[in-house]
Enzyme design. Structure first.
Site, PDB file in Angstrom:
ATOM      1  N   HIS A  74     -29.124 -78.348   0.029  1.00  0.00           N
ATOM      2  CA  HIS A  74     -28.354 -79.201   0.936  1.00  0.00           C
ATOM      3  C   HIS A  74     -29.297 -80.246   1.516  1.00  0.00           C
ATOM      4  CE1 HIS A  74     -25.949 -80.458   4.403  1.00  0.00           C
ATOM      5  NE2 HIS A  74     -24.909 -79.940   3.788  1.00  0.00           N
TER       6      HIS A  74
ATOM      7  N   GLU B  44     -23.031 -84.965  -2.586  1.00  0.00           N
ATOM      8  CA  GLU B  44     -22.830 -85.279  -1.172  1.00  0.00           C
ATOM      9  C   GLU B  44     -23.769 -86.403  -0.738  1.00  0.00           C
ATOM     10  OE1 GLU B  44     -21.350 -81.669   1.438  1.00  0.00           O
ATOM     11  OE2 GLU B  44     -23.434 -81.410   0.875  1.00  0.00           O
TER      12      GLU B  44
END
Length: 224
Positions: A93, A141
């Site tokens: 992430h 993302e």
């Protein structure tokens, strides 16, 4: 790993600390059962075991920094996550980036342990490199949209489409999901229309006043 999927990342939000993590997870489980859709939750490491003991839907870890259990003070080992009840793990992430050699090791070890593996990436090219490592899914993302309410499916649809096409061409067995700025059911629906097989999101669900109603809104597009 089942698709299409909605993955709810609790991050380290106060709204999802302690028993509140269980409450959100149970709301997600209720929606998953009522609609018959796939929803996974990713609580903070502190709540992972508690949540895993409290619900039947998949519980994912938000990350990892050690492959195997051992003398690793203050670290999180993949093997220990499995013992705690994790069904999967989110890696790389943008808030917890990994070096490529680390990522490759963790993906391989997680697959060996039978965990679902989702690797996050900021753009199409990095997503392709991530897919080459063999995860179940790549989550594209753009970091500049995370937490902004500006959904990637509306503000950077070309990034999503390019990622879907690139990964499908070279690694058809790796699913592409997306996230960043997802706030509504319309955002989820738009992401699915772009060819993704799911959505990874956080604040929209975790910070909602009514978790059940918000998760229901976010999950309904999975039926279409």
């Amino acid at each position: 790993m089942k698709f299409p999927v909605l993955i709810l990342n609790f991050k380290a939000y106060a709204e999802a600390a302690g028993r509140r993590a269980v409450e959100i997870a149970k709301a997600a489980e209720r929606v998953a059962k009522e609609l018959g859709v796939n929803i996974a939750v990713a609580p903070n490491h502190l709540e992972l075991a508690l949540v895993a003991q409290s619900v039947e839907i998949p519980v994912y870890a938000q990350g990892v920094d050690v492959e195997s259990p051992g003398a690793h003070t203050a670290h999180v080992a993949l093997g220990n996550l499995k013992e705690a009840g994790a069904a999967g793990v989110i890696l790389n992430h943008s808030e917890a980036p990994l070096r490529l050699n680390e990522l490759a090791r963790y993906v391989g070890k997680a697959r060996e342990l039978g965990l679902d593996v989702v690797v996050c990436a900021p753009d199409p090219t990095t997503s392709l490199a991530a897919a080459a490592l063999g995860p179940h899914a790549v989550a594209v993302e753009p970091p500049e949209l995370i937490g902004t309410g500006r959904a990637v499916s509306r503000y950077k649809p070309e990034t999503v489409v390019q990622t879907v096409q690139l990964v499908a061409k070279h690694f058809a067995d790796v699913a592409v999901i997306t996230g960043a700025g997802i706030e509504s059911g319309e955002d989820v629906e738009a992401a699915l229309r772009l060819g993704t097989r799911g959505v990874l999101l956080a604040s929209a669900a975790v910070k909602a006043k009514d978790h059940y109603q918000k998760i229901m809104e976010l999950a309904k597009p999975l039926l279409k």
